[in-house]
Structures are given as C-alpha cells and as structure tokens.
Design an enzyme around this catalytic site. Structure first.
Site, short mmCIF file in Angstrom:
data_model
loop_
_atom_site.label_atom_id
_atom_site.label_comp_id
_atom_site.label_asym_id
_atom_site.label_seq_id
_atom_site.Cartn_x
_atom_site.Cartn_y
_atom_site.Cartn_z
N ASP A 160 9.99 1.51 6.01
CA ASP A 160 11.01 0.45 6.16
C ASP A 160 10.56 -0.73 5.33
O ASP A 160 10.03 -1.71 5.83
CB ASP A 160 11.14 0.06 7.64
CG ASP A 160 12.10 -1.11 7.83
OD1 ASP A 160 11.94 -1.86 8.81
OD2 ASP A 160 12.97 -1.29 6.95
N PRO A 167 5.70 -7.06 -3.34
CA PRO A 167 4.76 -6.14 -2.67
C PRO A 167 5.35 -4.76 -2.40
O PRO A 167 4.62 -3.79 -2.26
CB PRO A 167 4.45 -6.86 -1.36
CG PRO A 167 5.58 -7.80 -1.13
CD PRO A 167 6.03 -8.24 -2.50
N1 SAM Z 1 15.19 -3.12 6.62
C1 SAM Z 1 14.85 -3.99 5.58
C2 SAM Z 1 15.47 -3.48 4.29
O1 SAM Z 1 15.95 -2.34 4.33
O2 SAM Z 1 15.54 -4.21 3.32
C3 SAM Z 1 13.34 -4.10 5.46
C4 SAM Z 1 12.84 -4.87 6.57
S1 SAM Z 1 11.12 -5.06 6.75
C5 SAM Z 1 11.11 -6.75 7.12
C6 SAM Z 1 10.37 -4.92 5.19
C7 SAM Z 1 8.87 -5.14 5.28
O3 SAM Z 1 8.16 -4.42 4.27
C8 SAM Z 1 8.46 -6.62 5.10
O4 SAM Z 1 7.96 -7.11 6.33
C9 SAM Z 1 7.38 -6.58 4.01
O5 SAM Z 1 6.33 -7.48 4.22
C10 SAM Z 1 6.92 -5.11 4.11
N2 SAM Z 1 6.22 -4.62 2.92
C11 SAM Z 1 6.55 -4.83 1.61
N3 SAM Z 1 5.65 -4.24 0.79
C12 SAM Z 1 4.72 -3.65 1.60
C13 SAM Z 1 3.53 -2.87 1.35
N4 SAM Z 1 3.14 -2.61 0.10
N5 SAM Z 1 2.84 -2.39 2.42
C14 SAM Z 1 3.26 -2.65 3.70
N6 SAM Z 1 4.36 -3.40 4.00
C15 SAM Z 1 5.08 -3.87 2.97
#
Ligand code: SAM
Length: 286
Positions: A160, A167
């Site tokens: 997700d 990132p």
């Molecule tokens: N449902 C949403 C969408 O479809 O756009 C995504 C929601 S969720 C908040 C996305 C999460 O991915 C964020 O909290 C972000 O910090 C996390 N994220 C991004 N890159 C990441 C990585 N390399 N490893 C772990 N988490 C990551």
C-alpha cells in the site's frame, strides 16, 4: 480567506493538465517529514484528508473502498492465511482490515514514522486500535531493504505505497518484486497499489513487464475509489498458485460467510467481478 488544496499528480503533466481540488475548511497539520511533504486537512464532505508530496493518499469518506479491496481479496483468495506483510500503509487502514481476520499476524513496514504518528492522531478510525493489537508488528524501515533481508515468510504481501515518485519509486522495481517472491510462502500472493490506468496507463504495462517474470501467474484487479481520480485503480496480483485468481463465487462466498466479517464495499460478487478488466486496461497488457 478560503484555502483550496489541489492535487499535483496530473496538474503539471504536459500530456494531461487536470487537477482535483478540495476546499480545506481547516488545515490540521502541514510539515515536511524526513521523507516527504505531509498535509492533513478537513473538508466538509470527505472529512479528514491526507496528501503526501501533493498526492491524495486517503480520506475519511472513501478509505473503506480501497482498504477492503486491497486486503480481503488476497486473504479470501488464499483461504488459509496466517502471516501477512504490509509495505507502506502508514495511515493504518489496511492494517485494520487485515487484523479483522482473527488468525492472522501482521508485520507492517512503513518508511515514515510521522505518517503513522499523525494518522493515529488525526485518522483514529483508520487504524481503529490496530497499531495496539498484539498481532501487529510495526517496523519503521524502507520496504525494499526489508524484503531483501527478512528471514520471515508471508502468505500474503500487500504493498500500500505512494505512487512511483520519491520514497515509493523503489517499490515499483523488478528487484523489489523478485525480493517479494523470495519472502512469500509456497503459493503466497503479492498485491500492489498500481495507479489509475485512465491517466497512468504506462504503470500497468511497466508493472506487468517487471513483475510477471518472477511469478507463474500475474494480473490485475480493479477498484474505483472516488478520490483516486480517473475511474478504476488497478491492483497488481501475482502468485505461483494460478488457481487462486480463478476461484468460483461459491468458494469465495463460503470463505466470506465463514469469516463472519461485515464489510461496506467488499463482497464475494465484487471480488470475482474485480478481475474482469475493461478493454482499455486489457489493451495495456502484453
Ligand atoms: N492508499 C494510498 C495510495 O494508494 O496512494 C497509499 C497510502 S499509504 C499512506 C502510503 C505509504 O507508503 C506512506 O505512508 C509512505 O510513507 C509509504 N512508503 C513510501 N515509500 C515507502 C518505502 N520505500 N518503504 C515503506 N513505506 C513506504
């Protein structure tokens, strides 16, 4: 002065030039975290809304649609899940839905601790206490590094993530998909957030190219989330057990009924129908 907050995803794209905008009735939090720009605001219709790097992540009003479909489809398809890995998911919505399955333990690997902290504070109904559940193991780390190093094996991996910018970019690579395969138990399932093909068609073709070499079965299913503008969002699906994507309605229904779960979007019919891809999406696939 009324503030309107627009999404930057397609605004500056020379091939698009389109923007959804929200009236921000109250901005609750706005800061650059260690990894991205995070803003949380209130809107009269959608309730609380979160954006990361100018891209809408979740709202109180429509979160159930996405969180139920990215969680329950792979778990009911598998039929005997004990251990789930979530990559990303900082708002806690996927964790909530996964832990509704009583026999399941869940490891969640989120890169940005601020997203988790602010979500607990401003989106309490997203996680609904799931972060405090003893079956939850929260790890603040980069998902790519975690799947490369962990010795654990998971029946279902749910990615997700944000879009393939910042990132989140590393979570759309062939290397990541190969490492996820390494972490799956026999016949396990990988599901990933994969964008809205009406605007992000390339993401479907590229993901198929990068993911399918590592799995015996790879495809997509769809869900329409109002604030992920552009119609259907695609969720990528991969497994070495080809039968799991082809279950009958009766099979899914008996598992759903046995779970006793009450849902607001997910149903056995929606589960089966979601794998029926519209032609414009099918045509993006090789
Ligand atoms: N449902 C949403 C969408 O479809 O756009 C995504 C929601 S969720 C908040 C996305 C999460 O991915 C964020 O909290 C972000 O910090 C996390 N994220 C991004 N890159 C990441 C990585 N390399 N490893 C772990 N988490 C990551």
């Amino acid at each position: 002065m009324t503030r309107w907050i627009g999404e930057s995803l397609y605004e500056n794209d020379p091939k698009v030039g389109y923007q959804q905008r929200f009236r921000a009735d109250k901005v609750l939090f706005e800061e650059k975290t260690e990894h991205q720009d995070l803003i949380i605001f209130e809107n009269a219709f959608f309730g609380r809304v979160m954006a990361l790097d100018g891209v809408i992540q979740t709202t109180d009003k429509d979160e159930f649609i996405y969180h139920e479909m990215i969680s329950h489809v792979p778990i009911f398809a598998h039929g005997n899940v004990k251990n789930v890995l979530i990559i990303g998911g900082g708002d806690g919505g996927v964790l909530r839905e996964v832990l509704r399955h009583k026999d399941v333990d869940c490891t969640m690997v989120e890169i940005d601790a601020s997203v988790v902290e602010m979500s607990k504070q401003y989106f309490p109904s997203h996680s609904a206490g799931a972060f405090e559940n003893p079956r939850c193991n929260l790890v603040i780390a980069d998902g790519l590094k975690f799947v490369k190093e962990t010795m654990d094996r998971f029946d279902v991996i749910i990615v997700d993530s944000t879009d393939p910018i910042g990132p989140g970019e590393v979570l759309f690579t062939s290397e990541f998909y190969a490492d996820c395969h390494r972490c799956l138990s026999m016949g396990g399932i990988l599901v990933t957030q994969n964008g809205v093909p009406f605007f992000q068609g390339e993401e479907v073709s590229v993901t198929q190219e990068r993911m399918s070499p590592h799995y015996l079965d790879m495809s997509f299913y769809v869900v329409a989330v109002p604030t992920y503008v552009g119609g259907f969002m695609t969720l990528a699906w991969a497994s070495d057990n080809e039968s799991l994507r082809k279950l009958s309605l009766e099979d899914v229904r008996s598992r759903f009924d046995a779970s006793g779960l009450d849902t607001h979007y997910y149903s056995p019919e929606v589960h089966i129908g979601a794998f029926g891809l519209p032609r414009y999406i099918q045509k993006l696939l090789k």
